[in-house]
Design an enzyme around this catalytic site. Structure first.
Site, PDB file in Angstrom:
ATOM      1  N   GLY A 248       0.770  -1.232   0.000  1.00  0.00           N
ATOM      2  CA  GLY A 248       0.000   0.000   0.000  1.00  0.00           C
ATOM      3  C   GLY A 248       0.800   1.280   0.000  1.00  0.00           C
ATOM      4  O   GLY A 248       0.237   2.369   0.140  1.00  0.00           O
ATOM      5  N   GLU A 290       4.395  -6.394   1.550  1.00  0.00           N
ATOM      6  CA  GLU A 290       3.982  -6.808   0.203  1.00  0.00           C
ATOM      7  C   GLU A 290       3.741  -5.628  -0.719  1.00  0.00           C
ATOM      8  O   GLU A 290       2.593  -5.353  -1.082  1.00  0.00           O
ATOM      9  CB  GLU A 290       2.654  -7.559   0.287  1.00  0.00           C
ATOM     10  CG  GLU A 290       2.702  -8.870   0.951  1.00  0.00           C
ATOM     11  CD  GLU A 290       1.299  -9.404   1.239  1.00  0.00           C
ATOM     12  OE1 GLU A 290       1.190 -10.619   1.374  1.00  0.00           O
ATOM     13  OE2 GLU A 290       0.348  -8.612   1.338  1.00  0.00           O
ATOM     14  N   GLY A 292       3.249  -3.692  -4.102  1.00  0.00           N
ATOM     15  CA  GLY A 292       2.936  -4.020  -5.495  1.00  0.00           C
ATOM     16  C   GLY A 292       3.161  -2.783  -6.343  1.00  0.00           C
ATOM     17  O   GLY A 292       4.154  -2.638  -7.061  1.00  0.00           O
ATOM     18  N   ARG A 293       2.240  -1.830  -6.169  1.00  0.00           N
ATOM     19  CA  ARG A 293       2.273  -0.582  -6.938  1.00  0.00           C
ATOM     20  C   ARG A 293       3.645   0.085  -6.916  1.00  0.00           C
ATOM     21  O   ARG A 293       4.169   0.500  -7.962  1.00  0.00           O
ATOM     22  CB  ARG A 293       1.233   0.372  -6.324  1.00  0.00           C
ATOM     23  CG  ARG A 293       1.029   1.651  -7.099  1.00  0.00           C
ATOM     24  CD  ARG A 293       0.200   2.649  -6.278  1.00  0.00           C
ATOM     25  NE  ARG A 293      -1.069   2.101  -5.830  1.00  0.00           N
ATOM     26  CZ  ARG A 293      -2.176   2.067  -6.556  1.00  0.00           C
ATOM     27  NH1 ARG A 293      -2.196   2.564  -7.769  1.00  0.00           N
ATOM     28  NH2 ARG A 293      -3.299   1.547  -6.069  1.00  0.00           N
ATOM     29  N   ARG A 330      -7.727   3.162 -14.609  1.00  0.00           N
ATOM     30  CA  ARG A 330      -7.581   3.889 -13.342  1.00  0.00           C
ATOM     31  C   ARG A 330      -8.279   5.260 -13.323  1.00  0.00           C
ATOM     32  O   ARG A 330      -8.989   5.567 -12.367  1.00  0.00           O
ATOM     33  CB  ARG A 330      -6.109   4.017 -12.956  1.00  0.00           C
ATOM     34  CG  ARG A 330      -5.442   2.648 -12.722  1.00  0.00           C
ATOM     35  CD  ARG A 330      -4.039   2.770 -12.157  1.00  0.00           C
ATOM     36  NE  ARG A 330      -4.050   3.394 -10.862  1.00  0.00           N
ATOM     37  CZ  ARG A 330      -3.783   4.652 -10.618  1.00  0.00           C
ATOM     38  NH1 ARG A 330      -3.398   5.465 -11.597  1.00  0.00           N
ATOM     39  NH2 ARG A 330      -3.866   5.135  -9.403  1.00  0.00           N
ATOM     40  N   TYR A 334     -11.012   5.224 -10.489  1.00  0.00           N
ATOM     41  CA  TYR A 334     -10.635   5.886  -9.234  1.00  0.00           C
ATOM     42  C   TYR A 334     -10.510   7.394  -9.372  1.00  0.00           C
ATOM     43  O   TYR A 334     -10.050   8.055  -8.450  1.00  0.00           O
ATOM     44  CB  TYR A 334      -9.260   5.387  -8.757  1.00  0.00           C
ATOM     45  CG  TYR A 334      -9.059   3.909  -8.663  1.00  0.00           C
ATOM     46  CD1 TYR A 334      -9.882   3.117  -7.860  1.00  0.00           C
ATOM     47  CD2 TYR A 334      -8.012   3.289  -9.350  1.00  0.00           C
ATOM     48  CE1 TYR A 334      -9.661   1.757  -7.765  1.00  0.00           C
ATOM     49  CE2 TYR A 334      -7.788   1.925  -9.254  1.00  0.00           C
ATOM     50  CZ  TYR A 334      -8.623   1.161  -8.457  1.00  0.00           C
ATOM     51  OH  TYR A 334      -8.394  -0.183  -8.353  1.00  0.00           O
ATOM     52  N   CYS A 361     -16.713   3.424 -26.356  1.00  0.00           N
ATOM     53  CA  CYS A 361     -18.018   4.078 -26.498  1.00  0.00           C
ATOM     54  C   CYS A 361     -18.568   4.443 -25.128  1.00  0.00           C
ATOM     55  O   CYS A 361     -19.590   3.907 -24.691  1.00  0.00           O
ATOM     56  CB  CYS A 361     -18.977   3.158 -27.225  1.00  0.00           C
ATOM     57  SG  CYS A 361     -18.345   2.704 -28.824  1.00  0.00           S
ATOM     58  N   GLU A 362     -17.859   5.314 -24.433  1.00  0.00           N
ATOM     59  CA  GLU A 362     -18.235   5.755 -23.089  1.00  0.00           C
ATOM     60  C   GLU A 362     -17.726   7.173 -22.937  1.00  0.00           C
ATOM     61  O   GLU A 362     -16.562   7.435 -23.244  1.00  0.00           O
ATOM     62  CB  GLU A 362     -17.476   4.958 -22.009  1.00  0.00           C
ATOM     63  CG  GLU A 362     -17.627   3.479 -22.010  1.00  0.00           C
ATOM     64  CD  GLU A 362     -18.902   3.029 -21.333  1.00  0.00           C
ATOM     65  OE1 GLU A 362     -19.344   3.719 -20.386  1.00  0.00           O
ATOM     66  OE2 GLU A 362     -19.433   2.006 -21.751  1.00  0.00           O
ATOM     67  N   TYR A 390      -1.349  -1.798 -12.067  1.00  0.00           N
ATOM     68  CA  TYR A 390      -2.799  -1.792 -12.224  1.00  0.00           C
ATOM     69  C   TYR A 390      -3.232  -1.193 -13.562  1.00  0.00           C
ATOM     70  O   TYR A 390      -4.237  -0.493 -13.647  1.00  0.00           O
ATOM     71  CB  TYR A 390      -3.468  -1.069 -11.036  1.00  0.00           C
ATOM     72  CG  TYR A 390      -3.061  -1.685  -9.714  1.00  0.00           C
ATOM     73  CD1 TYR A 390      -3.477  -2.963  -9.369  1.00  0.00           C
ATOM     74  CD2 TYR A 390      -2.223  -1.011  -8.824  1.00  0.00           C
ATOM     75  CE1 TYR A 390      -3.077  -3.551  -8.180  1.00  0.00           C
ATOM     76  CE2 TYR A 390      -1.816  -1.602  -7.627  1.00  0.00           C
ATOM     77  CZ  TYR A 390      -2.254  -2.872  -7.317  1.00  0.00           C
ATOM     78  OH  TYR A 390      -1.858  -3.464  -6.144  1.00  0.00           O
TER      79      TYR A 390
HETATM   80  C1  LIG Z   1      -3.108  -5.227  -3.371  1.00  0.00           C
HETATM   81  C2  LIG Z   1      -2.430  -5.868  -2.239  1.00  0.00           C
HETATM   82  C3  LIG Z   1      -1.095  -5.570  -1.957  1.00  0.00           C
HETATM   83  C4  LIG Z   1      -0.313  -4.542  -2.710  1.00  0.00           C
HETATM   84  O1  LIG Z   1      -0.801  -3.265  -2.598  1.00  0.00           O
HETATM   85  P1  LIG Z   1      -0.013  -2.051  -3.312  1.00  0.00           P
HETATM   86  O2  LIG Z   1      -0.817  -0.863  -3.008  1.00  0.00           O
HETATM   87  O3  LIG Z   1       0.005  -2.371  -4.765  1.00  0.00           O
HETATM   88  O4  LIG Z   1       1.340  -2.009  -2.724  1.00  0.00           O
HETATM   89  C5  LIG Z   1      -0.501  -6.258  -0.927  1.00  0.00           C
HETATM   90  N1  LIG Z   1      -1.170  -7.185  -0.219  1.00  0.00           N
HETATM   91  C6  LIG Z   1      -2.448  -7.489  -0.454  1.00  0.00           C
HETATM   92  C7  LIG Z   1      -3.123  -8.516   0.348  1.00  0.00           C
HETATM   93  C8  LIG Z   1      -3.137  -6.847  -1.470  1.00  0.00           C
HETATM   94  O5  LIG Z   1      -4.407  -7.135  -1.688  1.00  0.00           O
END
Ligand SMILES: *Cc1c(COP(=O)(O)O)cnc(C)c1O
Length: 435
Positions: A248, A290, A292-293, A330, A334, A361-362, A390
């Site tokens: 996150g 964890e 991701g982004r 996105r 969002y 078409c939106e 994403y």
């Molecule tokens: C989406 C997610 C992440 C990663 O979140 P980011 O904002 O992309 O860093 C980590 N753990 C879980 C369980 C998630 O669902």
């Protein structure tokens, strides 16, 4: 527009990524095109590996693959020494196809099917992250039937509200994820997992949401979870060996975003965890995160060709590009913002605001509601920044648009890691009922 990683403007005012000229990339591979700055992704992995560590705590960094996943990305993550989080049979399949080390795979998801659990248990993934009681019962049946053990974490909801978009906030009390730490039966449930013969309880997981900029939310999470771990020890007599704090960590998309200073933040976070564990007389659990982004977002740029320019009756100026919300949902989903540029005219003066829209078409098919750009010409190359996370992973075939190709660019070399879809791909699962 902010330049990330290896992005550069050459002496002709053209954008280069990973030493590759974007005009050449567009000519060779077509548009829309996702260009990933491979060195930048590797740098982010290295940054997490080197700063999320401490002398007194064991730590581990897991890449949350839902942000962007394909076989090449699995290989990269493996080479950089991160673990991998998957949330579906499809993500797990991709990781297994890439021969990602199974013991470094974390299997998440709030509604894993029996078939998915069977694959996870059979293949021996490192951890299954249980979401709820019914999933636990299902996993009990699966492990018993297969005669195999599974190591699990339990996802819990500590009721922390992180300030971010509602769709990506995951620990309000009303959230669908995990079991509440305030539930009356939470301790007996954990004891039951712990005592279950084929299931080995390793610890807890919590993920408060995505695109978060405040240290406070993460520090609060760590503190609340340590109190909870102590309560589990007292009330259920169960030791929690691992604490996974999720991802996150927010990234820069536009000048209103102020990402955390990760090295400083991690030092503080790990320090506070150590100090609090000691004060609670807890043996500190292993700490996992964890992201991701924040591993991939800034490393990605999408290139589009301008096909049309339109001024509406009330004066709004549109640029039409050959992609759409189907390759970047996105902004529509969002209301998120990306920075833009004309990759073939980086040094030209930005005079007016243009909205950028695609082929769908939106009226909601928005890539940008308004961004200052040089007056565009048909054939110009629009670069949308920070599309590494994403974007491809959320892409669809709406309006039967084909998904773009993905290129890894590094040191002047480009390689296709995902091929562009063809029209044939679009009909390959359609069944011909009439000739
Ligand atoms: C989406 C997610 C992440 C990663 O979140 P980011 O904002 O992309 O860093 C980590 N753990 C879980 C369980 C998630 O669902």
């Amino acid at each position: 527009m902010k330049l990330f990683g290896t992005m550069e403007i050459n002496n002709k005012g053209q954008l280069e990524i990973g030493g590759c000229n974007c005009l050449t990339l567009a000519r060779n591979y077509g548009t829309p095109l996702y260009v990933v700055d491979e060195a930048e992704v590797r740098n982010q992995c290295k940054l997490y590996k080197s700063f999320f560590r401490s002398d007194s705590l064991r730590t581990e960094v897991i890449y949350a693959s839902k942000a962007f996943l394909n076989i090449a990305m699995c290989k990269l993550v493996e080479e950089e020494g991160l673990s991998l989080d998957v949330v579906s049979g499809g993500e797990l399949y991709t990781a297994l196809k890439a021969k990602f080390p199974k013991n470094r795979i974390y299997f998440h998801g709030n509604n894993k099917s029996e078939a998915e659990l069977v694959i996870a248990v059979k293949s021996g993934v490192g951890r299954i992250v249980l979401d709820n009681k019914s999933e636990f019962r299902l996993l009990q049946q699966v492990t018993k039937r297969l005669g195999k053990k599974a190591n699990v974490l339990l996802r819990v909801n500590p009721g922390i509200v992180a300030h971010t978009h509602e769709y990506i906030s995951t620990t309000r009390h009303s959230s669908k994820f995990g079991e509440s730490i305030f539930a009356e039966d939470i301790y007996s449930f954990i004891k039951e997992i712990y005592e279950s013969p084929d299931i080995c309880f390793k610890g807890l997981h919590s993920h408060i949401g995505s695109q978060i900029f405040e240290e406070g939310s993460f520090l609060e999470l760590a503190s609340v979870m340590l109190d909870f771990i102590q309560a589990i020890r007292r009330k259920a007599l169960v030791k929690t060996l691992e604490l996974n704090l999720g991802g996150g960590f927010g990234v820069y998309y536009s000048d209103t975003d102020t990402p955390l200073d990760l090295p400083n933040f991690f030092e503080r976070l790990l320090d506070e965890i150590y100090v609090k564990s000691k004060s609670l007389s807890l043996e500190p659990p292993k700490i996992l995160i964890e992201p991701g982004r924040s591993i991939v977002a800034n490393a990605g740029t999408t290139l589009y060709t301008v096909g049309g320019i339109k001024k509406t009756y009330d004066g709004k100026q549109f640029i039409f590009v050959d992609g759409s919300m189907a390759d970047n949902i996105r902004p529509a989903l969002y209301d998120s913002k990306h920075e833009l540029s004309l990759a073939n005219r980086m040094n030209d003066k930005c005079k007016e605001e243009f909205a950028v829209t695609g082929k769908c078409c939106e009226s909601g098919d928005i890539l940008s509601k308004g961004f200052k750009l040089p007056t565009p010409n048909i054939g110009d190359l629009v670069a949308v920044s920070s599309t590494g996370a994403y974007n491809y992973s959320m892409a669809s075939n709406y309006n039967r648009l084909t998904k773009p190709a993905v290129i890894f660019a590094k040191e002047g070399e480009a390689k296709v890691v995902v091929k562009r879809e063809t029209y044939e791909d679009l009909v390959k699962n359609d069944v011909h009922l009439v000739d």
